[in-house]
Scaffold this active site. Structure first.
Site, PDB file in Angstrom:
ATOM      1  N   TYR A 140      -0.468   5.064 -17.218  1.00  0.00           N
ATOM      2  CA  TYR A 140       0.824   5.247 -17.869  1.00  0.00           C
ATOM      3  C   TYR A 140       1.491   3.912 -18.201  1.00  0.00           C
ATOM      4  O   TYR A 140       2.348   3.844 -19.082  1.00  0.00           O
ATOM      5  CB  TYR A 140       1.767   6.073 -16.982  1.00  0.00           C
ATOM      6  CG  TYR A 140       1.317   7.499 -16.749  1.00  0.00           C
ATOM      7  CD1 TYR A 140       0.431   8.130 -17.616  1.00  0.00           C
ATOM      8  CD2 TYR A 140       1.772   8.224 -15.658  1.00  0.00           C
ATOM      9  CE1 TYR A 140       0.017   9.427 -17.404  1.00  0.00           C
ATOM     10  CE2 TYR A 140       1.366   9.534 -15.432  1.00  0.00           C
ATOM     11  CZ  TYR A 140       0.489  10.131 -16.316  1.00  0.00           C
ATOM     12  OH  TYR A 140       0.076  11.422 -16.096  1.00  0.00           O
ATOM     13  N   LYS A 195     -11.379   8.274  -7.369  1.00  0.00           N
ATOM     14  CA  LYS A 195     -12.626   8.568  -8.075  1.00  0.00           C
ATOM     15  C   LYS A 195     -13.538   7.356  -7.950  1.00  0.00           C
ATOM     16  O   LYS A 195     -14.027   6.780  -8.925  1.00  0.00           O
ATOM     17  CB  LYS A 195     -12.331   8.902  -9.542  1.00  0.00           C
ATOM     18  CG  LYS A 195     -13.503   9.534 -10.289  1.00  0.00           C
ATOM     19  CD  LYS A 195     -13.911  10.877  -9.729  1.00  0.00           C
ATOM     20  CE  LYS A 195     -15.021  11.480 -10.609  1.00  0.00           C
ATOM     21  NZ  LYS A 195     -15.609  12.685  -9.990  1.00  0.00           N
ATOM     22  N   ASP A 227     -11.688  15.320  -8.183  1.00  0.00           N
ATOM     23  CA  ASP A 227     -12.137  16.633  -8.637  1.00  0.00           C
ATOM     24  C   ASP A 227     -12.304  17.589  -7.455  1.00  0.00           C
ATOM     25  O   ASP A 227     -11.938  18.775  -7.543  1.00  0.00           O
ATOM     26  CB  ASP A 227     -13.431  16.528  -9.452  1.00  0.00           C
ATOM     27  CG  ASP A 227     -14.435  15.549  -8.858  1.00  0.00           C
ATOM     28  OD1 ASP A 227     -14.143  14.924  -7.815  1.00  0.00           O
ATOM     29  OD2 ASP A 227     -15.517  15.389  -9.453  1.00  0.00           O
ATOM     30  N   ASP A 251       0.113  12.994 -10.585  1.00  0.00           N
ATOM     31  CA  ASP A 251       0.841  13.812 -11.551  1.00  0.00           C
ATOM     32  C   ASP A 251       0.182  15.177 -11.680  1.00  0.00           C
ATOM     33  O   ASP A 251       0.842  16.235 -11.614  1.00  0.00           O
ATOM     34  CB  ASP A 251       0.852  13.088 -12.900  1.00  0.00           C
ATOM     35  CG  ASP A 251       1.830  13.706 -13.891  1.00  0.00           C
ATOM     36  OD1 ASP A 251       2.492  14.704 -13.544  1.00  0.00           O
ATOM     37  OD2 ASP A 251       1.924  13.195 -15.016  1.00  0.00           O
ATOM     38  N   ASP A 255       1.406  18.997  -9.743  1.00  0.00           N
ATOM     39  CA  ASP A 255       1.704  20.166 -10.571  1.00  0.00           C
ATOM     40  C   ASP A 255       0.796  21.333 -10.207  1.00  0.00           C
ATOM     41  O   ASP A 255       1.227  22.492 -10.182  1.00  0.00           O
ATOM     42  CB  ASP A 255       1.549  19.825 -12.055  1.00  0.00           C
ATOM     43  CG  ASP A 255       2.752  19.079 -12.614  1.00  0.00           C
ATOM     44  OD1 ASP A 255       3.682  18.811 -11.832  1.00  0.00           O
ATOM     45  OD2 ASP A 255       2.768  18.769 -13.809  1.00  0.00           O
TER      46      ASP A 255
END
Length: 364
Positions: A140, A195, A227, A251, A255
């Protein structure tokens, strides 16, 4: 006297922040506290007045306050604006402007709302997780970034877009300390999500997490690929206590975790720096422009964000417990907004839910 900046924002933002303010005012009659509220514009409403989503005046008011309570920003009508002028860019800007690098997102399942979740009761009952998300790095904020036209092998122009995922070891180290301190005060279990099998950035993330862990011998550190973490959050959320991860992974995962609780309208968050800066509190959901002005949005996430403000910024655990228990009592009595309503519940509006929480605070 607590000075609180109110950034109501767009869509349902003004409605839900107003209910949180009512709850804070109800606290004044219970505890020896007073609030001074000062409003400022952010997002689309700020763009309409100042031609930019984050005016300098808003940053100034935030810095002059003890804490910031934010509603939500965004509206589809601004989607065609350049990215830097869209309402969502104000969120990134104020986080950067206040140096808010640590985001705490608690995921707690209320027994009264187990039936609202899409998951089986035996899987989610007792879930109590805190997701610690790094907030000012990653893709971001990484540079270089942008979009450009490049010539392919046949000489034709093809558009390419790119963002740079980047973290320094210092950025990782400071969020690691926040995560370990959070875990130390809870069940002493920290799962670092990355990751590292693919990304160089994640390899550094894992190395720094292991390095910092030596300073917290009482906390059990484990690692999980993102994942797998996404799957495990749904399959077995009870295995988690504190989850630490980067900006984009945090993020998405936070959610996703809203499905455990049953609604985005239930999850609060706190963004802070742990370096004496002003902290910012907001629900994790968006502005829901389609619900604007209908008095149907769920204000609980914003009310619980105000409770987190009392706990973290004002060190008032009693105020936090009063608000949290009031919300729990209201849910036990069957009051529900549209997003969590089921047959047999008492359907109430945004304002009625706020009133019910205030009434419980008065009772206690």
């Amino acid at each position: 006297m607590y000075k609180v900046a109110l950034l109501k924002g767009d869509g349902i933002g003004p409605e839900i922040v107003s209910e949180a303010v009512k709850v804070l005012k109800a606290l004044e009659s219970r505890l020896d506290v007073k609030f001074e509220f000062r409003e400022a514009l952010i997002g689309g409403c700020a763009y309409e007045k100042y031609s930019k989503p984050l005016p300098d005046e808003t940053i100034k008011i935030a810095h002059q306050s003890d804490a910031v309570l934010l509603g939500a920003v965004g509206d589809w009508k601004y989607d065609d604006l350049p990215r830097e002028l869209r309402p969502e860019s104000a969120l990134l800007g104020i986080r950067k402007g206040l140096n808010l690098f640590a985001n705490l997102r608690p995921v707690v399942i209320f027994d009264e709302l187990i039936s609202s979740s899409a998951l089986k009761p035996q899987i989610i009952k007792g879930t109590d997780i805190v997701i610690v998300r790094e907030l000012t790095g990653d893709v971001y904020f990484g540079t270089p970034k942008g979009m450009e036209v490049r010539l392919d092998s046949e000489g034709r122009g093809v558009r390419y877009a790119y963002n740079n995922m980047i973290y320094s070891e210092k950025e990782i180290e400071r969020i690691a300390h926040v995560a370990f301190k959070t875990a130390s005060s809870r069940r002493k279990k920290l799962c670092s999500v990355d990751k590292a099998n693919v990304l160089d950035v994640s390899q550094l993330w894992r190395e720094i997490m292991i390095y910092v862990s030596k300073q917290y011998p009482d906390v059990e550190l484990t690692h999980m690929y993102v994942d797998n973490a996404a799957m495990q959050l749904i399959a077995n959320p009870l295995q988690f206590d504190v989850i630490a991860t980067g900006n984009i992974f945090g993020d998405i995962l936070s959610d996703e975790a809203s499905m455990i609780s049953g609604s985005l309208g239930l999850l609060p968050s706190a963004s802070m720096s742990y370096e004496g800066s002003v902290a910012l509190y907001e629900p994790i959901h968006g502005s829901a422009p389609d619900l604007k002005g209908q008095n149907v949005a769920n204000p609980i996430a914003t009310i619980l964000s105000a409770a987190m403000m009392m706990k973290y910024s004002f060190k008032n655990d009693k105020a936090y417990e009063i608000i949290f228990n009031a919300v729990k009592s209201v849910l036990k009595e069957g009051y529900r907004t549209k997003d969590i309503f089921k047959d047999g519940d008492k359907l109430v509006s945004t304002s009625r839910m706020g009133d019910a929480v205030c009434k419980e605070i008065g009772k206690n």
